[in-house]
Design a protein around this motif. Structure first.
Motif, mmCIF file in Angstrom:
data_model
loop_
_atom_site.group_PDB
_atom_site.id
_atom_site.type_symbol
_atom_site.label_atom_id
_atom_site.label_comp_id
_atom_site.label_asym_id
_atom_site.label_seq_id
_atom_site.Cartn_x
_atom_site.Cartn_y
_atom_site.Cartn_z
ATOM 1 N N ALA A 29 5.408 13.471 14.384
ATOM 2 C CA ALA A 29 7.390 14.738 14.914
ATOM 3 C C ALA A 29 6.997 15.969 15.031
ATOM 4 N N PRO A 30 5.887 16.796 14.466
ATOM 5 C CA PRO A 30 5.694 17.712 15.335
ATOM 6 C C PRO A 30 4.787 18.061 16.123
ATOM 7 N N VAL A 31 4.360 16.439 17.356
ATOM 8 C CA VAL A 31 3.556 16.605 18.654
ATOM 9 C C VAL A 31 4.178 16.332 19.121
ATOM 10 N N PHE A 32 5.177 15.260 19.004
ATOM 11 C CA PHE A 32 6.239 15.235 19.519
ATOM 12 C C PHE A 32 7.557 15.941 20.126
ATOM 13 N N ALA A 33 7.766 16.464 19.211
ATOM 14 C CA ALA A 33 8.265 18.330 19.176
ATOM 15 C C ALA A 33 8.066 19.240 20.443
ATOM 16 N N SER A 34 6.010 19.087 20.367
ATOM 17 C CA SER A 34 5.086 19.944 20.816
ATOM 18 C C SER A 34 5.650 19.527 22.542
ATOM 19 N N LEU A 35 5.670 18.229 23.233
ATOM 20 C CA LEU A 35 5.533 17.240 24.157
ATOM 21 C C LEU A 35 7.163 17.999 24.847
ATOM 22 N N ILE A 36 7.638 17.656 24.531
ATOM 23 C CA ILE A 36 8.769 17.853 25.001
ATOM 24 C C ILE A 36 9.647 18.812 24.546
ATOM 25 N N ASN A 37 8.868 19.619 24.223
ATOM 26 C CA ASN A 37 9.215 21.588 24.345
ATOM 27 C C ASN A 37 8.530 21.821 25.564
ATOM 28 N N LEU A 38 7.403 20.946 25.846
ATOM 29 C CA LEU A 38 7.034 21.620 26.500
ATOM 30 C C LEU A 38 7.044 21.017 28.261
ATOM 31 N N ALA A 39 7.507 19.402 28.255
ATOM 32 C CA ALA A 39 8.420 19.383 28.760
ATOM 33 C C ALA A 39 9.512 19.486 29.791
ATOM 34 N N GLY A 40 10.045 20.649 28.768
ATOM 35 C CA GLY A 40 11.813 21.231 28.712
ATOM 36 C C GLY A 40 11.119 22.608 29.560
ATOM 37 N N ARG A 41 10.435 23.130 28.751
ATOM 38 C CA ARG A 41 9.432 24.689 29.565
ATOM 39 C C ARG A 41 9.380 24.036 30.977
ATOM 40 N N ARG A 90 2.154 25.369 36.047
ATOM 41 C CA ARG A 90 0.727 24.030 36.436
ATOM 42 C C ARG A 90 -0.181 24.253 35.300
ATOM 43 N N ALA A 91 0.150 24.456 34.130
ATOM 44 C CA ALA A 91 -0.470 24.436 33.182
ATOM 45 C C ALA A 91 0.068 23.836 32.064
ATOM 46 N N ALA A 92 1.390 24.199 32.021
ATOM 47 C CA ALA A 92 2.306 22.584 31.110
ATOM 48 C C ALA A 92 2.162 21.116 31.505
ATOM 49 N N HIS A 93 2.396 21.614 32.899
ATOM 50 C CA HIS A 93 2.175 19.965 33.550
ATOM 51 C C HIS A 93 0.409 19.674 33.335
ATOM 52 N N ARG A 94 -0.377 19.947 33.665
ATOM 53 C CA ARG A 94 -1.995 19.776 33.136
ATOM 54 C C ARG A 94 -2.205 19.778 31.691
ATOM 55 N N THR A 95 -1.199 20.059 30.949
ATOM 56 C CA THR A 95 -1.299 19.898 29.032
ATOM 57 C C THR A 95 -0.870 18.442 29.203
ATOM 58 N N LEU A 96 0.385 18.626 30.001
ATOM 59 C CA LEU A 96 1.067 16.805 29.756
ATOM 60 C C LEU A 96 0.430 16.037 29.877
ATOM 61 N N VAL A 97 -0.282 15.601 30.708
ATOM 62 C CA VAL A 97 -1.393 15.220 31.774
ATOM 63 C C VAL A 97 -2.493 14.596 31.011
ATOM 64 N N GLU A 98 -3.000 15.565 30.815
ATOM 65 C CA GLU A 98 -4.599 15.790 30.349
ATOM 66 C C GLU A 98 -4.724 16.431 28.473
ATOM 67 N N GLY A 99 -3.886 16.992 27.786
ATOM 68 C CA GLY A 99 -3.499 16.496 26.859
ATOM 69 C C GLY A 99 -3.979 18.129 26.262
ATOM 70 N N ASN A 100 -4.252 18.959 24.799
ATOM 71 C CA ASN A 100 -4.666 19.934 24.394
ATOM 72 C C ASN A 100 -5.430 19.851 22.643
ATOM 73 N N ARG A 101 -6.814 19.068 22.791
ATOM 74 C CA ARG A 101 -7.377 19.206 22.363
ATOM 75 C C ARG A 101 -7.352 20.539 20.583
ATOM 76 N N GLU A 102 -7.281 21.368 21.046
ATOM 77 C CA GLU A 102 -6.933 22.505 20.072
ATOM 78 C C GLU A 102 -5.183 22.655 19.463
ATOM 79 N N THR A 103 -4.886 22.594 20.669
ATOM 80 C CA THR A 103 -2.792 22.467 19.647
ATOM 81 C C THR A 103 -3.133 21.232 19.644
#
Length: 243
Positions: free
Chosen positions: A19-31, A72-85
């Protein structure tokens, strides 16, 4: 916390959804959606200032640049992911189709990034540009681009609902398995009590020779009773939580 691992979703083996991962993804897409519209407003502001013969402030130019970079950073994270987060690479079939399928959403986003920087440099630098083309680009930000970004948010929200459904189904299956196991334990405890009862009768018939054996049967019955009561308590607790 509900978690679904890679083997359940087709993700890389080290990935997991929660659930927290999905929350981060949805928040990122909304941002990302918000940043796109903010960038468009900056461009309109810069255009208005240029028409009035006034240069934009350094702070506004810096804020515009940061907005574009963050997008651009948000889009890159949505596509490529981010291991740190803990955000996995693009896993959603819905989002993948929106971005890289026939909808060509990724091309729309890349076009925005390129033209946004192009007009930003021209306008803030006092360069000449075609007004009609610029206004078409602003309209593109408010229509085509916004439609893609809103669709990405909606797709992730839909995936989250599916995730919750799978989590509920898994939890129900696990609960059923535990209850089944406890049922077997209760059955075994009941059989042990019957064995102890019959053994007690035999020890009584044996008189003095059966005293030691009788003590063992008493202990067996005591243990069986404790197991039976403990399993009943667990069943009641599980039933209460499920309800």
């Amino acid at each position: 916390m509900n978690t679904i691992h890679a083997k359940d979703t087709g993700l890389p083996e080290d990935a997991a959804l929660s659930a927290p991962v999905f929350a981060s993804l949805i928040n990122l897409a909304g941002r990302q959606r918000m940043l796109s519209q903010r960038a468009g407003l900056f461009l309109l502001q810069f255009h208005a200032l240029q028409q009035a013969g006034m240069p934009p402030s350094d702070d506004d130019i810096e804020a515009f640049g940061k907005t574009a970079d963050d997008f651009r950073a948000a889009h890159r994270t949505l596509v490529e992911g981010n291991r740190e987060t803990g955000i996995p690479k693009l896993f959603s079939g819905k989002v993948r189709d929106l971005l890289f399928g026939t909808a060509r959403g990724n091309q729309t986003i890349e076009h925005f990034c390129e033209r946004c920087c192009h007009y930003g440099r021209l306008i803030t630098g006092g360069g000449a540009y075609d007004l009609a083309e610029f206004l078409r680009f602003v309209d593109f930000i408010k229509s085509d681009l916004l439609k893609v970004l809103q669709s990405v948010v909606a797709a992730l929200e839909g995936d989250f609902l599916d995730f919750n459904k799978r989590s509920d189904e898994r939890r129900a299956a696990e609960t059923a398995a535990v209850l089944s196991a406890l049922g077997q334990i209760q059955k075994s405890a009941h059989m042990s009590r019957l064995v102890a009862f019959n053994a007690k009768i035999s020890s009584i018939r044996a008189g003095d020779y059966g005293r030691e054996f009788g003590a063992l049967t008493d202990e067996l019955k005591k243990i069986s009773d404790e197991i039976g009561e403990s399993s009943k308590l667990i069943v009641r607790n599980i039933s209460t939580k499920v309800a």
